[in-house]
Each structure stands twice: as structure tokens, then as C-alpha cells.
Design a protein around this motif. Sequence first.
Motif, short mmCIF file in Angstrom:
data_model
loop_
_atom_site.label_atom_id
_atom_site.label_comp_id
_atom_site.label_asym_id
_atom_site.label_seq_id
_atom_site.Cartn_x
_atom_site.Cartn_y
_atom_site.Cartn_z
N PRO A 151 -20.66 89.72 -3.14
CA PRO A 151 -20.75 91.17 -2.90
C PRO A 151 -19.48 91.92 -3.30
O PRO A 151 -19.53 93.11 -3.60
CB PRO A 151 -20.99 91.26 -1.39
N ILE A 152 -18.34 91.25 -3.34
CA ILE A 152 -17.08 91.94 -3.66
C ILE A 152 -16.97 92.22 -5.15
O ILE A 152 -16.71 93.34 -5.57
CB ILE A 152 -15.86 91.13 -3.16
N HIS A 153 -17.15 91.21 -5.97
CA HIS A 153 -16.96 91.40 -7.41
C HIS A 153 -18.28 91.58 -8.17
O HIS A 153 -18.26 92.08 -9.29
CB HIS A 153 -16.18 90.23 -8.01
N VAL A 205 -19.98 78.23 -1.23
CA VAL A 205 -20.00 79.14 -2.37
C VAL A 205 -18.56 79.46 -2.73
O VAL A 205 -17.78 79.88 -1.87
CB VAL A 205 -20.75 80.44 -2.00
N LEU A 210 -15.94 81.42 -5.59
CA LEU A 210 -15.92 82.50 -6.58
C LEU A 210 -14.62 82.48 -7.38
O LEU A 210 -13.63 81.96 -6.90
CB LEU A 210 -16.05 83.85 -5.87
#
Lengths: 214, 214
Positions: free
Chosen positions: B33-35, B47, B49
Motif C-alpha cells: 500500500p505504501i509504494h 511479504v 518489498l
Amino acid sequence: MRVEWALRLKGVEYEYIEEDIYNKTPLLLELNPIHKKVPVFIHGEKVILESFIILEYIDETWKQFPILPRDPYDRAMARFWAKVAEEKVMMNAWRSICTQFEEEKEGYLKHAMESLEKIEEVLVQGKSKFFGGEKIGYLDIALGWMSYTVPVWEEVGSMKIVDPILFPSTAVWMENFRNHPVIKDKLPPRDETVVYCQRISKEIGARMAAARKG
Amino acid sequence: MRVEWALRLKGVEYEYIEEDIYNKTPLLLELNPIHKKVPVFIHGEKVILESFIILEYIDETWKQFPILPRDPYDRAMARFWAKVAEEKVMMNAWRSICTQFEEEKEGYLKHAMESLEKIEEVLVQGKSKFFGGEKIGYLDIALGWMSYTVPVWEEVGSMKIVDPILFPSTAVWMENFRNHPVIKDKLPPRDETVVYCQRISKEIGARMAAARKG
């Protein structure tokens, strides 16, 4: 400061050489020709640059008081949130203070807040004194700037960044970090930091405005 | 691609799920959701990233065919040059292709070249087939994009980035990397990449121009 904190936590002796960013020494320019900035970590004949890379080097070289977690996934998470804090929270909060345009100010602050919310969640889920558990770890060191810079930025920028009602765990963590015995007496004096931030933010604000004009 | 290369070098089986950046899946948006971008590495219930962080995770989880060097200083250097290549070479070369303003084009390209010179020096000093010595390592994987993207970028941007006369070692390295058996059949088809780069660079160029107007 991150490098000093890591060395002090590990009990490694070091010599600190101050650099004036307005009047950089030939040594700094020679050792870091690409970025021309601190920190530069000199260990014997080896020169290591970039604070996050120096932290990993220190942790791999002096094994006592490990700062990165042991588990590969926890390590990945510490590195990930450190990067988010740097690139999203710090960068946007700082731009928000520097910009001369009211509409940009709000936009940058909003972006900083969105990422700060995620970091608050990490603390809420961890339920401990520090990101590293009961002791300071990599992510605490990476985020440590917040504990003394955010109150200064809030004053300089006339804004609230870490509202204790919106970010209660972050506010408590800032307090915990600031009061840790290894950190406490190594924080820069508040008054000097305010003056310094006022000066730098004005200069950067002017540069940002000039860049916008092209 | 970096994640796939690392897994293939280590002989770890994986499933690759394609993402269309113009039509992102709900899974991608949920997991990052951040990037909101790839790569997203799913390992069991974990997960991870960000490609550099995923590479470290893979290297710490599957110990065979280590990609980071063993020595802390060599590790620091691999991480440092990977970051320089990403933030200085790749970023500036890409901006140079995208911008609609001739004077910016030259400036960005000059910045990219300055950092590329340093990377050329690393290869000249190392005197081996790859940055990792006789076998592919972390820095090779980090820089691998150059081996197939630079020729495409040179075509799309009508410019020379890695001139074999100015950067002979980098040019040879690009060839070595491209022809490595693990890499060779995992490179995207050239024609598709050209079309894709033309489309994306135009869009970004328009956005850069809009941002300049404020």
C-alpha cells in the motif's frame, strides 16, 4: 548521530570529527567525492559512506550488542521501515517546513503523515519500548532523529507533526529514545538546532522556489 | 528481474506473477500500500518489498551461492555502489531521456556520466569478469538492468550512455552479464522494451513539464 549511537551502544571507542557543511574540509571532499556529505566512517584504511550502510558495516564488524534482528524477515522489516521513514516521513516533513508555498506545505505534510501512520502501526503491533523490543535496534537508530528533530521542526515550521493524540505510540517511543542513557547526553542542544534549522530551511525553501520557476 | 536472477542463481523454485503497471491488481495494492509497485516477494506468509531489501532477504534465507561478499567492507562497497547506480546513474539517465527540455537533457546526462565513471573505476580495479569476481554477485544483480536497458534507452533517447571508448570495462561487463547462462534467457524482448520505454518516457516527460509549471 546514527553512527555515534551504534558505536556507543556497542562500546566501540571512536574519534568524532566535526564538519561544517558551509565550509567543508578537503578531507571530506576527498573521501566522499560523490555525495560530499557526512557521515564518513573511517576504520583503519577503510572508508565507508552512507549512514544505513555504515550501520550494517558496524553491526557486521563488532558483533556485541547486535542492532539488526537475527531473523531474515525481521531484518528485512527493519530495513524497509528505516527506508520509508527516511524517504517518506523525513523528506516530506522537511519539504513541508521549507516550502514557501502554502498549498505545497499541506500536501507534503499529508504525505509524511500517511507514512507515519504505518510506523505507528509497527509500534502498536510490537507492543514494546523500542522498535528493537526492550532494547534499541537498527530501526530505532534509523528513526532516532525524530526524537529530537521533530519538536524542533514543529517549532520552526509552526506545525504539528507527531500529535500525541494521533500518534500515541510514536510519541511515547520518542520519549523512550530520548531518555535512553546512551542517547540522552549525545543529543544536540535544542536552541542551536532551532537556529540551524531556521537558517537551512529558508535557504532550501528559496532553492525549491527557484527550481519551480525553472 | 533482480529477484528472479537471485532466485535462479541460488536454484530456488518460484512462481512469477506478472503485474500490469497500468492496471494494478488488488493483490499488489493490498500487499504494497505504501509504494504500490513491484517487486513484491511472497515467501509463505511473509511479504517483503523493495528489490535491494528482497535481495538481502534471499541471501540470508538461502545460503547457497552467496550473492553478497563475505567481508563486511566488501559488503558495504557492494551496497554503496548499488545505491549510487540506482540514485545517480539510473535516475539521471532516465530523466535525461524523459525531459522535454534540451538544456535539462544535457545536465541529467552529465550527472549520470559522472557516477558511471566511478563505477567504471570499480570494474577497472577489480579486474574480473563481474563485480562479484568470477561469478555474479549483489552489485552485478543490482546493476544488471544496465545490460539490457541501456541499449534500449540509447535508442529511445537518441543518445549514447555507455560509450565503449569512454567506458570500456562497463561495456565488456554488460556483455558478460547479458551472456551469463542464468541471465541470457530471462531478459525481456528488446522490441517490446523499446515500445514500453517510448510510451513511459513520454508520459513522465509530460508530468515533469507540468511539475515545472507548478
